[in-house]
Design an enzyme around this catalytic site. Structure first.
Site, mmCIF file in Angstrom:
data_model
loop_
_atom_site.group_PDB
_atom_site.id
_atom_site.type_symbol
_atom_site.label_atom_id
_atom_site.label_comp_id
_atom_site.label_asym_id
_atom_site.label_seq_id
_atom_site.Cartn_x
_atom_site.Cartn_y
_atom_site.Cartn_z
ATOM 1 N N PRO A 1 8.085 1.826 -6.480
ATOM 2 C CA PRO A 1 7.993 3.197 -5.954
ATOM 3 C C PRO A 1 8.640 3.282 -4.561
ATOM 4 O O PRO A 1 8.468 2.360 -3.761
ATOM 5 C CB PRO A 1 6.483 3.457 -5.850
ATOM 6 C CG PRO A 1 5.808 2.362 -6.583
ATOM 7 C CD PRO A 1 6.766 1.229 -6.730
ATOM 8 N N GLY B 1 5.635 1.575 0.929
ATOM 9 C CA GLY B 1 5.180 0.347 1.585
ATOM 10 C C GLY B 1 5.429 -0.916 0.794
ATOM 11 O O GLY B 1 4.934 -1.983 1.140
ATOM 12 N N LEU B 2 6.216 -0.801 -0.295
ATOM 13 C CA LEU B 2 6.423 -1.974 -1.147
ATOM 14 C C LEU B 2 7.822 -2.581 -0.999
ATOM 15 O O LEU B 2 8.212 -3.448 -1.774
ATOM 16 C CB LEU B 2 6.159 -1.612 -2.618
ATOM 17 C CG LEU B 2 4.729 -1.175 -2.929
ATOM 18 C CD1 LEU B 2 4.592 -0.767 -4.386
ATOM 19 C CD2 LEU B 2 3.736 -2.286 -2.609
ATOM 20 N N GLY B 3 8.563 -2.100 -0.016
ATOM 21 C CA GLY B 3 9.863 -2.722 0.268
ATOM 22 C C GLY B 3 10.970 -2.292 -0.675
ATOM 23 O O GLY B 3 11.949 -3.025 -0.863
ATOM 24 N N SER B 4 10.846 -1.090 -1.236
ATOM 25 C CA SER B 4 11.853 -0.626 -2.195
ATOM 26 C C SER B 4 13.269 -0.622 -1.580
ATOM 27 O O SER B 4 14.227 -1.094 -2.201
ATOM 28 C CB SER B 4 11.448 0.760 -2.687
ATOM 29 O OG SER B 4 12.530 1.592 -2.838
ATOM 30 N N ALA C 1 14.526 -2.383 0.959
ATOM 31 C CA ALA C 1 15.054 -3.741 1.178
ATOM 32 C C ALA C 1 15.407 -4.402 -0.160
ATOM 33 O O ALA C 1 16.403 -5.125 -0.269
ATOM 34 C CB ALA C 1 14.036 -4.586 1.937
ATOM 35 N N ALA C 2 14.617 -4.121 -1.197
ATOM 36 C CA ALA C 2 14.890 -4.743 -2.504
ATOM 37 C C ALA C 2 16.185 -4.180 -3.090
ATOM 38 O O ALA C 2 17.015 -4.927 -3.630
ATOM 39 C CB ALA C 2 13.716 -4.516 -3.457
ATOM 40 N N ASP D 1 10.124 -7.365 5.923
ATOM 41 C CA ASP D 1 10.356 -6.888 4.544
ATOM 42 C C ASP D 1 11.563 -7.579 3.921
ATOM 43 O O ASP D 1 11.484 -8.122 2.814
ATOM 44 C CB ASP D 1 10.589 -5.367 4.535
ATOM 45 C CG ASP D 1 9.326 -4.598 4.839
ATOM 46 O OD1 ASP D 1 8.332 -5.220 5.247
ATOM 47 O OD2 ASP D 1 9.333 -3.359 4.674
HETATM 48 C C1 MEV Z 1 6.671 -2.163 6.891
HETATM 49 O O1 MEV Z 1 6.665 -2.720 5.583
HETATM 50 C C2 MEV Z 1 6.086 -3.121 7.877
HETATM 51 C C3 MEV Z 1 5.993 -2.618 9.308
HETATM 52 O O2 MEV Z 1 5.293 -3.616 10.055
HETATM 53 C C4 MEV Z 1 7.342 -2.357 9.917
HETATM 54 C C5 MEV Z 1 8.122 -3.624 10.199
HETATM 55 O O3 MEV Z 1 7.567 -4.705 10.239
HETATM 56 O O4 MEV Z 1 9.337 -3.496 10.385
HETATM 57 C C6 MEV Z 1 5.163 -1.341 9.398
#
Ligand code: MEV
Length: 306
Positions: free
Chosen positions: A91, A95-98, A100-101, A142
């Site tokens: 998704p 917050g799951l790194g979409s 970067a993946a 990430d």
């Molecule tokens: C985001 O997945 C993680 C954060 O700590 C941002 C970062 O580390 O760059 C919120």
């Protein structure tokens, strides 16, 4: 075809931006994929299957194209007339790194196309550059966990350390269904951090101490302690203003239903939370999360390391 897994941050998000340690692991149940589907097109294009088959060409202002440019620069190549298809189960803005993946699979698909080996270190550098476009001051956690695809104890600008995991641990990932941009949450924390009248610095330091304790608890296979540390980490993230009503509700529901502990994971303000569960509690916690409004619950196992 190249693939890359999603990630979750177990401990230390946000504080990691300020040099504190954080722990993150890949989630192989959710993946992004890329492959070259045509070498006979008029101009380079990325076909984004999960964005209604959106076609991204170099006429667009699209951060993903930065990844393409940087990769070609490393490879010493000019833009090829190919189409790269990108698909992802991860998704977005959750917050799951979409991001970067997806960047990772594009870099690898391009390198494969030119029959070129790019080390993980170089891929990581390129993806980190693209992360900077998504939110100005990424810590690099990430891209690191996603590119190397292993559990990491991460401190900004330091060599990556792997972590020992003594016993397999079961985690549930509950999605609030609300998307949120990491850069907004990171920007708000930065403002608080600069404001000396707040105790933001202390909160950030406390989160760092939690990550250190969690590393030891992982090494000892102490699920009870890990759960307590997750709950504490969540409260501190709430103090940093990066939680949300939905996240707080899902975290509470998970612990009430018998999880060892729970917390938001990633940038926050929406996106996903994680709960550490025993085999016995798993289905009860999963149902409780769904009943409380989670739009999906994915289970993942943190495998023990040798
Ligand atoms: C985001 O997945 C993680 C954060 O700590 C941002 C970062 O580390 O760059 C919120």
């Amino acid at each position: 075809m190249s693939s890359a897994s999603a990630k979750i941050i177990l401990f230390g998000e946000h504080a990691v931006v300020y040099g504190q340690p954080a722990i993150a692991v890949p989630v192989s149940a959710l993946k992004a994929y890329a492959k070259v589907v045509s070498t006979d097109v008029e101009q380079f294009q990325i076909i984004a299957r999960d964005l209604n088959d959106k076609i991204i060409t170099f006429d667009e202002h699209e951060p993903l194209l930065r990844v393409v440019h940087l990769t070609l620069e490393h490879l010493g190549k000019t833009i090829p007339d190919i189409a790269i298809e990108v698909r992802s189960d991860i998704p977005i803005a959750s917050g799951l790194g979409s991001g970067a993946a997806i960047s990772t699979v594009i870099v690898r698909a391009l390198a494969d196309y030119f029959d070129f080996f790019l080390s993980d270190e170089i891929v990581n550098q390129i993806v980190f550059e693209s992360e900077k476009l998504h939110h100005g001051t990424p810590s690099g956690i990430d891209n690191t966990v996603i590119v190397y695809e292993k559990a990491v104890y991460f401190v900004r600008e330091q060599a990556i350390e792997s972590i020992k995991i003594a016993t397999p641990l079961k985690l549930l990932i509950g999605n609030t269904g609300r998307t949120a941009l990491t850069k907004h949450a990171v920007g708000d924390v930065a403002r608080l951090y600069k404001d000396k009248s707040t105790n933001t610095k202390q909160i950030v330091n406390q989160i760092g101490i939690i990550s250190e304790k969690a590393r030891v608890a992982l090494e000892n296979g102490d699920a009870e302690l890990l759960g307590k540390l997750m709950n504490h980490n969540h409260r501190l993230l709430r103090d940093l203003t990066v939680s949300s009503d939905e996240l707080d509700t899902l975290v509470k529901v998970a612990t009430d239903a018998g999880a060892y502990g729970a917390k938001l994971s990633g940038g926050g303000r929406g996106g996903n939370m994680i709960a550490l569960v025993s085999d016995e509690a798993q289905s009860i916690v999963e149902q409780a999360l769904l009943d409380a409004g989670a739009v999906s619950v994915v289970s993942t196992i943190l495998e023990a390391t040798d």
